[in-house]
Design an enzyme around this catalytic site. Structure first.
Site, PDB file in Angstrom:
ATOM      1  N   ARG A  96      53.262  44.958  53.577  1.00 37.82           N
ATOM      2  CA  ARG A  96      53.311  46.430  53.636  1.00 37.82           C
ATOM      3  C   ARG A  96      52.249  46.993  54.568  1.00 37.82           C
ATOM      4  O   ARG A  96      52.400  48.076  55.137  1.00 37.82           O
ATOM      5  CB  ARG A  96      53.206  47.020  52.239  1.00 37.82           C
ATOM      6  N   GLU A 139      44.095  36.456  41.475  1.00 42.87           N
ATOM      7  CA  GLU A 139      43.736  36.604  40.066  1.00 42.87           C
ATOM      8  C   GLU A 139      43.561  35.217  39.433  1.00 42.87           C
ATOM      9  O   GLU A 139      42.612  34.951  38.709  1.00 42.87           O
ATOM     10  CB  GLU A 139      44.813  37.413  39.350  1.00 42.87           C
TER      11      GLU A 139
HETATM   12  P1  AMP Z   1      43.850  42.382  45.733  1.00 39.65           P
HETATM   13  O1  AMP Z   1      43.581  41.219  46.636  1.00 39.65           O
HETATM   14  O2  AMP Z   1      43.643  42.064  44.271  1.00 39.65           O
HETATM   15  O3  AMP Z   1      43.065  43.618  46.153  1.00 39.65           O
HETATM   16  O4  AMP Z   1      45.396  42.708  45.844  1.00 39.65           O
HETATM   17  C1  AMP Z   1      45.867  43.453  46.908  1.00 39.65           C
HETATM   18  C2  AMP Z   1      47.235  43.013  47.360  1.00 39.65           C
HETATM   19  O5  AMP Z   1      48.130  42.788  46.271  1.00 39.65           O
HETATM   20  C3  AMP Z   1      47.858  44.093  48.209  1.00 39.65           C
HETATM   21  O6  AMP Z   1      48.503  43.484  49.333  1.00 39.65           O
HETATM   22  C4  AMP Z   1      48.841  44.792  47.292  1.00 39.65           C
HETATM   23  O7  AMP Z   1      50.002  45.136  47.980  1.00 39.65           O
HETATM   24  C5  AMP Z   1      49.130  43.796  46.169  1.00 39.65           C
HETATM   25  N1  AMP Z   1      48.987  44.401  44.810  1.00 39.65           N
HETATM   26  C6  AMP Z   1      48.041  44.094  43.878  1.00 39.65           C
HETATM   27  N2  AMP Z   1      48.215  44.794  42.742  1.00 39.65           N
HETATM   28  C7  AMP Z   1      49.296  45.582  42.953  1.00 39.65           C
HETATM   29  C8  AMP Z   1      49.991  46.582  42.142  1.00 39.65           C
HETATM   30  N3  AMP Z   1      49.589  46.913  40.885  1.00 39.65           N
HETATM   31  N4  AMP Z   1      51.049  47.220  42.691  1.00 39.65           N
HETATM   32  C9  AMP Z   1      51.468  46.908  43.960  1.00 39.65           C
HETATM   33  N5  AMP Z   1      50.868  45.996  44.747  1.00 39.65           N
HETATM   34  C10 AMP Z   1      49.801  45.329  44.268  1.00 39.65           C
END
Ligand code: AMP
Length: 181
Positions: free
Chosen positions: A64, A101
Site C-alpha cells: 500500500r 509480532e
Molecule cells: P508494523 O511493522 O507493526 O508497524 O506494521 C506495519 C505494517 O503492517 C504496515 O505495512 C501495515 O499496512 C500493516 N498493518 C499492521 N497492523 C495493521 C492493521 N491493524 N490494519 C491494517 N494494516 C496493518
C-alpha cells in the site's frame, strides 16, 4: 489539519474486525483511496510540511506504500523507490531483517536505488509496532540516504511505532489515530 477533515478522512477508512486473524482490527484504506476527495486530501496533508523543500526520492513500502508513495512522489516532483519483501526485486539488493509480532522477515531495496546524501521520505499506509518502518529506515541509511521524514496515513499509537521511529531521529507525520491493535 482541521477537525472536520480528520473526521471525514477517518470515516473513509473501513475497519474489518478479526482480519487477518482473531483480535486484529484491520484498517482498510482501499475505501479512502477509492474516494477522490479523501485520497487527494490525504496525500496533500501528508506532504504539507515538506512542500517547497527538496526531496530526491520517496521510498514506499510494499504494497500500500507504493500507491500512496507514488502519489506523493508526483506531488513533490521526486523519484520513487520501492522497498519490497524478499525475493521480489530483480536487480542486486541490500536486505534488512525486521521484527514481526512473531518472528522476523526481510525487506529489500535495489543497491543502486539511491545515491549517498539523497533526501528521502519514507511512506506506508499505517504504522503499528514500527518494525517494518525501522527496517526500512536502516536500509535507506545503509545506502547513505538522509531520511527526512516518515509519513503514514494511520497511526496505532498504543503499539508505540511512531515513538520508536522518532527515537531513531526521524520526524514522523501521521493523519489519523486508532486505539488498540
Ligand atoms: P508494523 O511493522 O507493526 O508497524 O506494521 C506495519 C505494517 O503492517 C504496515 O505495512 C501495515 O499496512 C500493516 N498493518 C499492521 N497492523 C495493521 C492493521 N491493524 N490494519 C491494517 N494494516 C496493518
Amino acid at each position: 489539519m482541521t477537525l472536520e477533515l480528520a473526521h471525514d478522512l477517518k470515516a473513509s477508512v473501513r475497519t474489518i474486525p478479526d482480519y487477518p486473524k482473531p483480535g486484529i482490527m484491520f484498517r482498510d484504506i482501499t475505501t479512502l483511496m477509492g474516494d477522490p476527495r479523501a485520497f487527494r486530501r490525504a496525500v496533500d496533508e501528508l506532504v504539507q510540511p515538506w512542500a517547497g523543500s527538496k526531496i530526491d526520492k520517496v521510498a514506499g513500502i510494499e504494497a500500500r506504500g507504493f500507491i500512496i508513495g507514488g502519489a506523493i512522489a508526483h506531488q513533490v516532483s521526486s523519484g520513487f523507490v520501492p522497498i519490497r519483501k524478499k525475493g521480489k526485486l530483480p536487480h542486486t539488493c541490500v536486505s534488512m531483517e525486521y521484527a514481526l509480532e512473531y518472528g522476523t522477515d526481510r525487506i529489500e531495496i535495489h543497491v543502486d536505488a539511491l545515491q549517498p546524501g539523497e533526501r528521502v521520505i519514507l511512506v506506508d499506509d499505517l504504522i503499528a509496532t514500527g518494525g517494518t518502518a525501522e527496517g526500512a529506515i536502516k536500509l535507506l541509511r545503509q545506502l547513505g540516504a538522509e531520511v527526512v521524514a516518515a509519513c503514514f496515513i494511520i497511526d496505532l499509537p498504543d503499539l508505540g511505532g511512531a515513538a520508536k521511529i522518532r527515537n531513531m531521529g526521524v520526524p514522523v507525520r501521521t493523519l489519523l489515530e486508532f486505539g488498540g491493535h
